[in-house]
Design an enzyme around this catalytic site. Structure first.
Site, mmCIF file in Angstrom:
data_model
loop_
_atom_site.group_PDB
_atom_site.id
_atom_site.type_symbol
_atom_site.label_atom_id
_atom_site.label_comp_id
_atom_site.label_asym_id
_atom_site.label_seq_id
_atom_site.Cartn_x
_atom_site.Cartn_y
_atom_site.Cartn_z
ATOM 1 N N ASP A 132 45.412 25.538 29.522
ATOM 2 C CA ASP A 132 44.571 24.659 30.749
ATOM 3 C C ASP A 132 44.908 24.624 31.800
ATOM 4 O OD1 ASP A 132 42.277 24.279 31.928
ATOM 5 O OD2 ASP A 132 41.655 24.178 30.381
ATOM 6 N N ASP A 149 48.020 27.680 32.940
ATOM 7 C CA ASP A 149 47.682 28.301 33.939
ATOM 8 C C ASP A 149 47.458 30.345 33.663
ATOM 9 O OD1 ASP A 149 46.835 30.345 36.270
ATOM 10 O OD2 ASP A 149 47.929 28.986 37.710
ATOM 11 N N VAL A 150 46.689 30.525 33.492
ATOM 12 C CA VAL A 150 46.445 31.800 33.447
ATOM 13 C C VAL A 150 46.859 33.024 33.993
ATOM 14 C CG1 VAL A 150 45.333 31.481 30.912
ATOM 15 C CG2 VAL A 150 44.180 32.227 32.680
ATOM 16 N N ASN A 171 40.275 32.665 26.375
ATOM 17 C CA ASN A 171 38.491 32.493 26.783
ATOM 18 C C ASN A 171 38.697 31.677 28.381
ATOM 19 O OD1 ASN A 171 36.027 31.042 26.293
ATOM 20 N ND2 ASN A 171 36.771 28.923 27.007
ATOM 21 N N TYR A 196 32.993 39.223 38.942
ATOM 22 C CA TYR A 196 32.826 38.742 37.269
ATOM 23 C C TYR A 196 32.460 40.242 36.359
ATOM 24 C CZ TYR A 196 31.473 34.923 34.005
ATOM 25 O OH TYR A 196 31.636 34.202 33.626
ATOM 26 N N LYS A 208 34.452 41.496 33.384
ATOM 27 C CA LYS A 208 33.864 41.075 32.354
ATOM 28 C C LYS A 208 33.303 42.159 31.159
ATOM 29 C CE LYS A 208 34.176 36.143 32.267
ATOM 30 N NZ LYS A 208 34.803 35.955 31.058
ATOM 31 N N THR A 236 27.269 24.356 30.757
ATOM 32 C CA THR A 236 28.898 23.911 31.038
ATOM 33 C C THR A 236 29.476 23.976 32.358
ATOM 34 O OG1 THR A 236 30.075 26.325 31.341
ATOM 35 C CG2 THR A 236 28.916 25.420 29.008
HETATM 36 N N1 LIG Z 1 28.269 28.999 30.598
HETATM 37 C C1 LIG Z 1 28.331 30.772 30.683
HETATM 38 O O1 LIG Z 1 27.013 30.259 31.247
HETATM 39 C C2 LIG Z 1 29.380 31.065 30.680
HETATM 40 C C3 LIG Z 1 28.323 33.037 30.066
HETATM 41 C C4 LIG Z 1 29.027 33.810 29.655
HETATM 42 C C5 LIG Z 1 30.687 33.958 29.864
HETATM 43 N N2 LIG Z 1 31.075 32.406 30.206
HETATM 44 C C6 LIG Z 1 32.849 32.623 30.232
HETATM 45 O O2 LIG Z 1 32.890 32.121 29.881
HETATM 46 C C7 LIG Z 1 34.557 30.799 28.991
HETATM 47 C C8 LIG Z 1 34.773 29.867 29.298
HETATM 48 O O3 LIG Z 1 33.714 29.160 30.432
HETATM 49 P P1 LIG Z 1 32.896 28.110 30.021
HETATM 50 O O4 LIG Z 1 31.176 27.986 30.483
HETATM 51 O O5 LIG Z 1 33.132 26.923 29.064
HETATM 52 O O6 LIG Z 1 33.381 26.611 31.715
HETATM 53 P P2 LIG Z 1 34.170 25.392 31.523
HETATM 54 O O7 LIG Z 1 34.452 25.154 33.339
HETATM 55 O O8 LIG Z 1 33.582 23.857 31.263
HETATM 56 O O9 LIG Z 1 35.314 26.005 31.049
HETATM 57 C C9 LIG Z 1 36.600 26.639 32.157
HETATM 58 C C10 LIG Z 1 37.817 25.651 31.520
HETATM 59 O O10 LIG Z 1 38.672 26.820 32.055
HETATM 60 C C11 LIG Z 1 40.280 26.424 32.588
HETATM 61 N N3 LIG Z 1 40.368 27.227 33.302
HETATM 62 C C12 LIG Z 1 39.707 27.880 34.961
HETATM 63 N N4 LIG Z 1 40.476 28.848 35.764
HETATM 64 C C13 LIG Z 1 42.222 28.341 34.668
HETATM 65 C C14 LIG Z 1 43.747 28.947 34.593
HETATM 66 N N5 LIG Z 1 43.975 29.646 35.504
HETATM 67 N N6 LIG Z 1 43.875 28.898 34.485
HETATM 68 C C15 LIG Z 1 43.961 27.969 32.530
HETATM 69 N N7 LIG Z 1 43.119 27.411 32.922
HETATM 70 C C16 LIG Z 1 41.480 27.905 33.688
HETATM 71 C C17 LIG Z 1 38.918 25.425 33.640
HETATM 72 O O11 LIG Z 1 39.434 24.015 33.573
HETATM 73 C C18 LIG Z 1 38.040 24.880 32.090
HETATM 74 O O12 LIG Z 1 38.460 23.818 31.366
HETATM 75 C C19 LIG Z 1 34.946 31.321 30.379
HETATM 76 O O13 LIG Z 1 35.457 32.822 30.542
HETATM 77 C C20 LIG Z 1 33.474 32.302 31.612
HETATM 78 O O14 LIG Z 1 33.452 33.194 32.281
HETATM 79 C C21 LIG Z 1 30.751 31.576 30.645
#
Ligand SMILES: NC(=O)c1ccc[n+]([C@@H]2O[C@H](COP(=O)([O-])OP(=O)(O)OC[C@H]3O[C@@H](n4cnc5c(N)ncnc54)[C@H](O)[C@@H]3O)[C@@H](O)[C@H]2O)c1
Length: 275
Positions: free
Chosen positions: A36, A59-60, A85, A151, A155, A186
């Site tokens: 992360d 950093d992804v 993720n 986005y 996806k 989240t």
């Molecule tokens: N929360 C929702 O409703 C939802 C719905 C569909 C999909 N998603 C997807 O789920 C995944 C996780 O999101 P979440 O909701 O847990 O959000 P979140 O913000 O709680 O967690 C995301 C994490 O990714 C990390 N991150 C961001 N950019 C990064 C990078 N460049 N390199 C490494 N780490 C990085 C952040 O620091 C964070 O810890 C994402 O891919 C998001 O698109 C979320």
């Protein structure tokens, strides 16, 4: 303890869905390496885990960071499971206004990162005799109106990449699947805004309220809901499942709101009022 003796990598593991999944995999016996950009959050989770979870700054957006993360897991004894993720909301600009740079950055964060996660995990899993990869997509891959265009397009790409990779990697006994979350409470939403602490806590309350009413199952979706599906796909319980996805959306995408919400007027309830 479905993951005893297994080693898993989770990107975006410092928060939300990734954090819940790292904890779930560790609870079921896995050694977990999270990657992360949030060093404080990632290290705090690792420190609290009693050495079941390790953190490596990743950093992804950087191919070298992803490769190093996978290699670190391999060096520690072998890579069995990867959850690609990490992500954020990306550019919110509509297609008629978005800059080429913002488009590229959003695709790199949400789609290229997953492709590279698979790219660097696959040879390490292949030499070990197989593995399981799970990628995070979104309901926004399935229709419009859930998230911004850049986005949602990324996806949707994750879903197709999942199928292509499953086909390419089946010969190495590597399964590749995706999880498709609906509205999950989240930090992803407030991260997209630049709010002070008081406004963030107000926004969190609003998000929880909206999330409880966004789908037929009338409660907010949680990271644990997604973690359960990821754990299933990563486990031997899913050993005959590859190239597909599990929708974890509380029914959000089953149909138009009037079909499941009695408070919403349907065509016939409107016409019946004429009788
Ligand atoms: N929360 C929702 O409703 C939802 C719905 C569909 C999909 N998603 C997807 O789920 C995944 C996780 O999101 P979440 O909701 O847990 O959000 P979140 O913000 O709680 O967690 C995301 C994490 O990714 C990390 N991150 C961001 N950019 C990064 C990078 N460049 N390199 C490494 N780490 C990085 C952040 O620091 C964070 O810890 C994402 O891919 C998001 O698109 C979320």
């Amino acid at each position: 303890m479905r993951f005893s003796g297994k080693r898993a990598v989770v990107t975006g593991g410092a928060s939300g869905i990734g954090r819940a999944t790292a904890l779930r995999l560790a609870d079921e016996g896995a050694s977990v390496l999270i990657g992360d950009i949030d060093e404080a959050g990632g290290q705090a989770l690792a420190d609290a885990s009693g050495s079941r979870i390790q953190f490596q700054r990743t950093d992804v957006l950087q191919a070298g960071d992803i490769e190093a993360l996978m290699q670190a897991a391999d060096d520690a004894g072998g890579l069995d499971i990867v959850f690609n993720n990490a992500g954020a909301g990306g550019s919110r600009d509509p297609i008629g206004e978005i800059s080429p740079e913002d488009w590229d950055r959003t695709q790199a964060l949400l789609l290229r990162s997953v492709a590279l996660g698979i790219r660097y995990a696959a040879p390490l899993m292949a030499k070990r005799g197989g593995g399981a990869i799970v990628n995070t997509s979104s309901v926004s891959a399935l229709g419009t109106g859930y998230a911004p265009t850049a986005y949602s397009t990324a996806k949707a790409g994750v879903l197709h990449l999942t199928k292509q990779a499953a086909a390419d990697l089946a010969r190495h006994a590597i399964r590749v699947n995706a999880v498709v979350p609906g509205f999950i409470v989240t930090n992803i939403f407030t991260r997209m805004l630049d709010l002070d602490a008081a406004k963030t806590s107000k926004a969190d309350a609003m998000i929880a309220h909206i999330a409880a009413d966004a789908q037929p199952i009338r409660r907010p979706g949680t990271g644990d809901d997604i973690a359960a599906a990821v754990a299933f796909l990563a486990s031997d319980d899913a050993s005959f499942i590859t190239g597909t996805h599990i929708l974890v959306d509380g029914g959000m995408t089953i149909g138009t709101r009037p079909s499941w919400d009695p408070a919403q007027p349907s065509l016939f309830s409107i016409l019946d009022s004429l009788k």
